[in-house]
Design an enzyme around this catalytic site. Structure first.
Site, short mmCIF file in Angstrom:
data_model
loop_
_atom_site.label_atom_id
_atom_site.label_comp_id
_atom_site.label_asym_id
_atom_site.label_seq_id
_atom_site.Cartn_x
_atom_site.Cartn_y
_atom_site.Cartn_z
N ASP A 9 0.91 -1.23 -0.07
CA ASP A 9 0.25 0.04 -0.06
C ASP A 9 1.09 1.34 -0.13
OD1 ASP A 9 -2.27 1.49 0.24
OD2 ASP A 9 -2.75 1.44 2.13
N HIS A 13 2.70 3.45 -8.91
CA HIS A 13 2.52 1.70 -9.12
C HIS A 13 3.92 1.20 -10.09
CE1 HIS A 13 -1.27 1.98 -7.61
NE2 HIS A 13 -2.04 2.74 -8.65
N LEU A 39 11.18 -20.50 -3.87
CA LEU A 39 10.36 -19.49 -3.66
C LEU A 39 8.89 -19.55 -4.33
CD1 LEU A 39 9.36 -17.01 -1.63
CD2 LEU A 39 10.25 -15.71 -3.70
C1 FPP Z 1 -2.14 0.27 -3.46
O1 FPP Z 1 -1.64 1.50 -3.36
C2 FPP Z 1 -1.49 -0.67 -4.63
C3 FPP Z 1 -2.37 -1.12 -5.42
C4 FPP Z 1 -3.75 -1.23 -5.42
C5 FPP Z 1 -1.55 -1.98 -6.62
C6 FPP Z 1 -0.46 -2.49 -6.16
C7 FPP Z 1 0.58 -3.15 -7.49
C8 FPP Z 1 1.90 -2.98 -7.25
C9 FPP Z 1 2.82 -2.64 -5.91
C10 FPP Z 1 2.64 -3.51 -8.39
C11 FPP Z 1 2.40 -4.86 -8.51
C12 FPP Z 1 3.55 -5.36 -9.57
C13 FPP Z 1 3.33 -6.72 -10.20
C14 FPP Z 1 4.35 -7.26 -10.79
C15 FPP Z 1 1.89 -7.31 -10.20
P1 FPP Z 1 -2.50 2.84 -3.46
O2 FPP Z 1 -2.70 3.19 -5.20
O3 FPP Z 1 -3.88 2.28 -2.97
O4 FPP Z 1 -1.84 3.57 -2.76
P2 FPP Z 1 -2.34 5.05 -1.81
O5 FPP Z 1 -3.21 4.27 -0.71
O6 FPP Z 1 -1.30 5.73 -1.32
O7 FPP Z 1 -3.39 5.51 -2.78
#
Ligand code: FPP
Length: 254
Positions: A34, A51, A145
């Protein structure tokens, strides 16, 4: 009582002089990644940049998890609720596995990592699905893993899905209600091949489970790390494991 909990808190945040116990590495670590959006906002960048940077963190954390001998790493990449985000953001996140695997699959193969998924993959775009299926096939014989992406995953939807499949077996007289046990429900979950997570980490300081592994995390140790996911690094993973090692797991016993 209050004094004790304050003391515990102080100890948990000061783990710099605790040694990592390599004989007590959690076998299954699950992470709610997050804070990508906030990371981007702090830099006046579009959310998708967060992201993208979050994807780079996935690479770092995967390498470290593998080096530490963690057996299962489950990453919450997209929830069943994330579809409500703006279409452009959803499209970008959907393309991240494609990008990630294009650049990282050779290293995963070389390091004996096996790519797996949980979630309702049938709703993903074909390009995402193809990249994931290719990675699954090319890593299927790897024994190191297990890197498990939760994609279009939600704990409640998973339980609904499992109840439906159990109901169908009951209706077809393939089982009776006496056969319904915790183990049997486990077998009908998307995680049936994995042990429950020992450690569940959430980055960005938020303290919620957000529909992630709600059945499986019943006895997981929860660690809420303050770093935004793009800033999270291998040292943070090690710190979380040290905190995990300093806790006493009792599983409801004494
Ligand atoms: C939450 O942060 C994050 C997500 C919904 C997307 C997570 C995805 C990644 C970390 C990359 C994944 C990588 C692969 C290879 C699949 P948010 O956008 O809710 O953050 P915020 O709460 O600060 O708005």
């Amino acid at each position: 009582m209050f004094k004790k909990s304050r003391k515990q808190k102080r100890n948990e945040s000061d783990h710099s002089n605790i040694e990592l116990d390599l004989d007590n590495i959690p076998q299954h670590v699950a992470i709610i990644m997050d804070g990508n959006g906030r990371w981007a906002k702090q830099r006046k960048l579009p959310r998708i940049k967060g992201h993208y940077q979050g994807m780079q963190t996935v690479k770092k954390v995967t390498r470290e998890a593998s080096d530490l001998g963690i057996k299962y790493l489950t990453l919450y990449a997209f929830s069943t609720e994330n579809w409500t985000r703006p279409k452009s953001e959803v499209n970008y996140i959907m393309n991240l596995p494609v990008d990630f695997l294009k650049t990282f699959l050779p290293e995963l193969i070389e390091n004996n990592v096996k790519v797996e998924t949980i979630g309702f993959l049938e709703d993903l775009p074909n390009s995402t699905l193809n990249a994931i299926n290719k990675a699954k096939v090319e890593t299927q014989h790897n024994t190191g893993l297990k890197l498990i992406f939760a994609l279009n995953y939600g704990g409640r939807a998973e339980i609904v899905h499992s109840v439906k499949s159990i109901y169908e077996k009951l209706a077809a007289n393939q089982m009776s209600s006496d056969d319904i046990t915790e183990d049997m429900i486990n077998e009908h979950l998307m995680t049936h091949n994995y042990p429950d997570p020992d450690l569940l980490i959430r980055s960005s300081g938020e303290q919620r489970i957000s529909n992630f592994l709600i059945w499986q995390a019943s006895y997981s140790e929860f660690i809420f790390n303050e770093k935004l996911w793009p800033d999270f690094d291998k040292h943070d993973l090690i710190d979380c494991i040290k905190i995990y090692q300093s806790r006493q797991r009792r599983f409801g016993g004494l």
